[in-house]
Write a protein that holds these residues in place. Sequence first.
Motif, PDB file in Angstrom:
ATOM      1  N   UNK A 113       0.882  -1.224   0.065  1.00 27.35           N
ATOM      2  CA  UNK A 113       0.038  -0.052   0.085  1.00 27.35           C
ATOM      3  C   UNK A 113       0.771   1.254   0.098  1.00 27.35           C
ATOM      4  N   UNK A 114       1.787   1.207   0.846  1.00 26.99           N
ATOM      5  CA  UNK A 114       2.863   2.683   0.722  1.00 26.99           C
ATOM      6  C   UNK A 114       3.655   2.695  -0.554  1.00 26.99           C
ATOM      7  N   UNK A 115       3.945   1.603  -1.225  1.00 29.20           N
ATOM      8  CA  UNK A 115       4.574   1.698  -2.429  1.00 29.20           C
ATOM      9  C   UNK A 115       3.609   2.181  -3.394  1.00 29.20           C
ATOM     10  N   UNK A 116       2.418   1.534  -3.374  1.00 31.67           N
ATOM     11  CA  UNK A 116       1.551   2.128  -4.445  1.00 31.67           C
ATOM     12  C   UNK A 116       0.927   3.490  -4.379  1.00 31.67           C
ATOM     13  N   UNK A 117       0.710   3.963  -3.241  1.00 25.48           N
ATOM     14  CA  UNK A 117       0.224   5.401  -2.906  1.00 25.48           C
ATOM     15  C   UNK A 117       1.554   6.270  -3.237  1.00 25.48           C
ATOM     16  N   UNK A 306      -4.065   8.729   3.731  1.00 25.13           N
ATOM     17  CA  UNK A 306      -4.000  10.255   3.084  1.00 25.13           C
ATOM     18  C   UNK A 306      -2.488  10.630   3.391  1.00 25.13           C
ATOM     19  N   UNK A 307      -2.171  11.243   2.380  1.00 20.95           N
ATOM     20  CA  UNK A 307      -0.742  12.250   2.637  1.00 20.95           C
ATOM     21  C   UNK A 307       0.388  11.291   2.447  1.00 20.95           C
ATOM     22  N   UNK A 308       0.107  10.024   2.151  1.00 14.16           N
ATOM     23  CA  UNK A 308       1.369   9.343   1.820  1.00 14.16           C
ATOM     24  C   UNK A 308       2.065   9.811   0.450  1.00 14.16           C
ATOM     25  N   UNK A 309       1.261   9.783  -0.825  1.00 12.90           N
ATOM     26  CA  UNK A 309       1.674   9.994  -1.845  1.00 12.90           C
ATOM     27  C   UNK A 309       2.140  11.751  -2.088  1.00 12.90           C
ATOM     28  N   UNK A 310       1.777  12.211  -1.144  1.00 11.61           N
ATOM     29  CA  UNK A 310       2.297  13.591  -0.755  1.00 11.61           C
ATOM     30  C   UNK A 310       3.552  13.884  -0.370  1.00 11.61           C
ATOM     31  N   UNK A 311       3.825  13.081   0.939  1.00  7.13           N
ATOM     32  CA  UNK A 311       4.957  13.398   1.576  1.00  7.13           C
ATOM     33  C   UNK A 311       6.241  12.653   0.855  1.00  7.13           C
ATOM     34  N   UNK A 333      10.047   2.158  -2.729  1.00  5.44           N
ATOM     35  CA  UNK A 333      10.709   1.820  -1.730  1.00  5.44           C
ATOM     36  C   UNK A 333      10.500   2.510  -0.445  1.00  5.44           C
ATOM     37  N   UNK A 334      10.622   3.794  -0.610  1.00  4.55           N
ATOM     38  CA  UNK A 334      10.685   4.879   0.316  1.00  4.55           C
ATOM     39  C   UNK A 334       9.267   4.867   0.884  1.00  4.55           C
ATOM     40  N   UNK A 335       8.113   4.768   0.178  1.00  7.68           N
ATOM     41  CA  UNK A 335       6.989   4.660   0.709  1.00  7.68           C
ATOM     42  C   UNK A 335       6.483   3.199   1.381  1.00  7.68           C
ATOM     43  N   UNK A 336       7.036   2.258   0.912  1.00 11.17           N
ATOM     44  CA  UNK A 336       6.933   0.821   1.619  1.00 11.17           C
ATOM     45  C   UNK A 336       7.429   0.939   2.983  1.00 11.17           C
TER      46      UNK A 336
END
Length: 384
Positions: A113-117, A306-311, A333-336
Motif C-alpha cells: 500500500x505504501x509503495x502504491x500510494x 492520506x498524505x502518503x502520496x504527498x510526503x 521503496x521509500x513509501x513501503x
Amino acid sequence: MQRFRSFSRASGTGRVTTQAETLDGRSSPGRAGPPAAASRWGFRVVLLALAVGVVLSVVAAVSVGPIGVPPSVVWRSVWAHLLDRAGSGDWPATQDTIVWEVRLPRVLLSVVVGAGLSVAGVVFQALVRNALADPYILGASSGASVGAAAVLLLGVLSSLGAYALAGGAFAGAAAAVTLVFLAAQDRGRVSPLRLVLCGVAVAGVCSSLTSLIVITDDDIDAARAVMSWTLGSLASARWDLLGLPSAVVVIGTLWLLLRARRLNSLSLGDETARTLGVDLRRFRAELIVVASLVTGAVVAVSGAIGFVGLMVPHMVRLVVGADHRRLLPVAALGGAIYLAWVDVAARTLLQPREIPIGVLTALLGGPFFVALIRRRGGDGATMR
C-alpha cells in the motif's frame, strides 16, 4: 535542439539544469554537477540501501507487538514456511502463528500500500505539475471509498465476484480524478490553486456520498465496518488479499518506468512535451487510468490513507532529483518503508487499542502539507 534552461527546485541543490539533463537524468559534459557515472553509482547505492531497508523493516515490524518475537525467529519461521517445513523448528508454535498468520501478511500489505500510494502520488504530481497533488488531496482515495462502499453495501458490480471491491474502488477513483482535472482546467491550463480547491471539494462530496450510503443501509455491522475502513486500516490483512494489489502496483510501476521520459517532458510543461512528440490528451488519459487503478487496488484493501502520496515523493525528490526513472523506484521503496513503520506505530502506541493508520498519516501529513504551501507560497506550488 535549442536548450531550455529551468531551475530545478525539487533537487534541493539550486543548480541550473538543461532540458536535456532533466529528460536524460544526467549532467552534460562541461556543466556543473556530478559526472554521469558517479551519479549513476550514487543512485544505485540509494536504491540498494532502500531495498535492504524494506527487508529489515519487514523483519523488525513483524517482531514488534504485544508479544515480542525475536528477529531470528522471524527469519527462521518465514524460511520454514517458504520451504514447506512449517512446524519443524524449535521455536514455540504460538510465535510461528503470530509471524506467519497474523503479522507478516499485515506488514507486507503495508509495504504494498505504501509503495502504491507513493507511485500514484508521483504520477499525479507529474500529471498536473503540482507538488501539492496526491491521491488523497485530488479526491482519488475518497472516490475509491465511494466505489468500495457501494460494492460492500449496495451490491454494485457484484457480478465481478472476488474483484468487485477492487473494481468499485478503481471506478470511483478514476471518476473522482477525472472530475477534479476537468473542473480545474481554465482554457486548457491547470492552476495549482484551482486544482487543490477542486480536489478538496470533490473529496468532500465523495465523503458525503460514502456517509449517505452507510446511513441508508440497514446492516449496522456492515455500516460500522465501512466507516472504520474509511479511516484506513490494515487490521483485516490476509494472505489472499495480497495478490491483486501487489500485482497491480508492480505492473503499474513497471509501465510507468517505461514511460519515464514522457513523464519528465510532461513535468516541463505542455509546450515542451508537445515539442518532444507527446500526445498529451492520450498520455494524460493513460496516466489517470494507471494512477487510479493503482490507487483503487490499494484503497480497496486498506481504506483511505492520506498524505502518503504527498510526503514520500516530495522527500524522495530532494534526494534523487526529478528524473522519473529514479524517482519512481525510490518513491516506491521509500513509501513501503514509511507506511510499514507508521503501521507499527498504529498498532503499538495505544495497546491494546489500535489507531486507524489513516489517522496517523493525516496527523503527520497535515502539517507537512501546510508547510509545503507556506514554503511555496500561494500559487507557487507548480513544479518547475
